[in-house]
Design an enzyme around this catalytic site. Structure first.
Site, short mmCIF file in Angstrom:
data_model
loop_
_atom_site.label_atom_id
_atom_site.label_comp_id
_atom_site.label_asym_id
_atom_site.label_seq_id
_atom_site.Cartn_x
_atom_site.Cartn_y
_atom_site.Cartn_z
N ARG A 93 0.86 -1.19 0.00
CA ARG A 93 0.00 0.00 0.00
C ARG A 93 0.89 1.23 0.00
O ARG A 93 2.00 1.21 0.53
CB ARG A 93 -0.90 -0.01 1.24
CG ARG A 93 -1.88 -1.18 1.24
CD ARG A 93 -2.73 -1.21 2.49
NE ARG A 93 -3.54 0.00 2.57
CZ ARG A 93 -3.78 0.66 3.70
NH1 ARG A 93 -3.29 0.24 4.84
NH2 ARG A 93 -4.52 1.74 3.68
N SER A 94 0.42 2.33 -0.54
CA SER A 94 1.23 3.54 -0.57
C SER A 94 1.56 4.01 0.85
O SER A 94 2.64 4.54 1.10
CB SER A 94 0.55 4.65 -1.37
OG SER A 94 -0.66 5.05 -0.75
N THR A 96 2.25 2.16 3.45
CA THR A 96 3.40 1.41 3.97
C THR A 96 4.68 1.85 3.26
O THR A 96 5.72 2.00 3.88
CB THR A 96 3.21 -0.12 3.85
OG1 THR A 96 2.95 -0.45 2.50
CG2 THR A 96 2.09 -0.61 4.72
N ARG A 98 5.36 4.73 2.07
CA ARG A 98 5.76 6.07 2.54
C ARG A 98 6.44 6.02 3.90
O ARG A 98 7.03 7.01 4.34
CB ARG A 98 4.54 6.98 2.59
CG ARG A 98 4.02 7.29 1.20
CD ARG A 98 2.67 7.96 1.24
NE ARG A 98 2.02 7.80 -0.05
CZ ARG A 98 1.23 8.70 -0.60
NH1 ARG A 98 0.98 9.82 0.04
NH2 ARG A 98 0.69 8.47 -1.76
N LEU A 120 5.22 -12.77 2.30
CA LEU A 120 5.67 -11.39 2.13
C LEU A 120 7.16 -11.32 2.44
O LEU A 120 7.62 -11.86 3.45
CB LEU A 120 4.89 -10.47 3.07
CG LEU A 120 3.37 -10.56 2.99
CD1 LEU A 120 2.72 -9.69 4.06
CD2 LEU A 120 2.88 -10.18 1.61
N GLU A 121 7.92 -10.68 1.57
CA GLU A 121 9.36 -10.49 1.76
C GLU A 121 9.54 -9.07 2.28
O GLU A 121 9.68 -8.12 1.51
CB GLU A 121 10.09 -10.68 0.44
CG GLU A 121 9.81 -12.03 -0.20
CD GLU A 121 9.65 -11.92 -1.70
OE1 GLU A 121 9.46 -10.81 -2.23
OE2 GLU A 121 9.69 -12.97 -2.35
N TYR A 151 -1.34 -22.97 -12.59
CA TYR A 151 -0.13 -23.17 -11.80
C TYR A 151 -0.18 -24.56 -11.20
O TYR A 151 -1.18 -24.96 -10.60
CB TYR A 151 -0.09 -22.10 -10.70
CG TYR A 151 1.05 -22.22 -9.72
CD1 TYR A 151 2.34 -21.85 -10.08
CD2 TYR A 151 0.83 -22.67 -8.43
CE1 TYR A 151 3.38 -21.94 -9.17
CE2 TYR A 151 1.87 -22.76 -7.51
CZ TYR A 151 3.15 -22.39 -7.89
OH TYR A 151 4.17 -22.47 -6.99
#
EC number: 3.5.4.30
Length: 173
Positions: A93-94, A96, A98, A120-121, A151
């Site tokens: 998200r922007s 996070t 920022r 999540l990395e 997949y």
């Protein structure tokens, strides 16, 4: 073409599975996913692609956990997702971003047919305190043109937890 939030909502439970799902987290063209309360960190400073690298589990308490810059943290979403019709993509998200918090290093691209929790990395540019269940990233969906296969890799499919790198399995072929 990216699906709108209204289109995502129309396909929930059929072509798109997000569990648990909350309509309040739908955005104009994405859906906010939340952070699980555990992280993994690698025990060694030097990692090797050809072997399983040992990890240590950290719990994110309600009062938060301070992340250190220069260290990779592996987390996961609270939400299990699956789609057999669209290409899923993950972005921070922007809000996070920022704060200097990256939620993926390179693995924001999903495959049609992937079913599981998103690993999540997590990496930060300065110390930052994080909290469990925070809306930390967003998933969005692309249409695909042409014929495709689902997949089918067994490495990460239907995972139940945070997945460290399984790249060493590529060397076993």
């Amino acid at each position: 073409m990216i699906l709108s939030g209204k289109e995502i909502l129309k396909h929930i439970g059929e072509d798109i599975i997000i569990e648990p799902f909350s309509e309040e987290r739908i955005n104009p063209n994405s859906y906010n996913l939340t952070l699980f309360n555990e992280l993994l960190v690698y025990k060694n400073d030097t990692l090797d692609m050809k072997i399983p690298n040992e990890t240590e589990k950290l719990i994110i308490p309600e009062e938060g956990l301070l992340l250190e810059p220069g260290k990779l943290y592996l987390g996961r979403t609270n939400e299990f997702t699956q789609t057999n019709k669209y290409v899923p993509m993950l972005e921070g998200r922007s809000s996070t971003g920022r704060l200097g918090l990256f939620i993926h290093v390179t693995a924001g691209f999903g495959d049609i047919g992937f079913a599981g929790y998103w690993t999540l990395e997590i990496f930060c540019v300065q110390p930052i305190r994080i909290y469990p269940n925070t809306e930390i990233c967003q998933i969005y969906y692309h249409n695909i043109d042409g014929e495709y296969d689902l997949y089918n890799s067994g490495k990460y499919q239907n995972n139940n937890g945070i997945q460290p790198s399984l790249m060493y399995k590529d060397f076993e072929k």
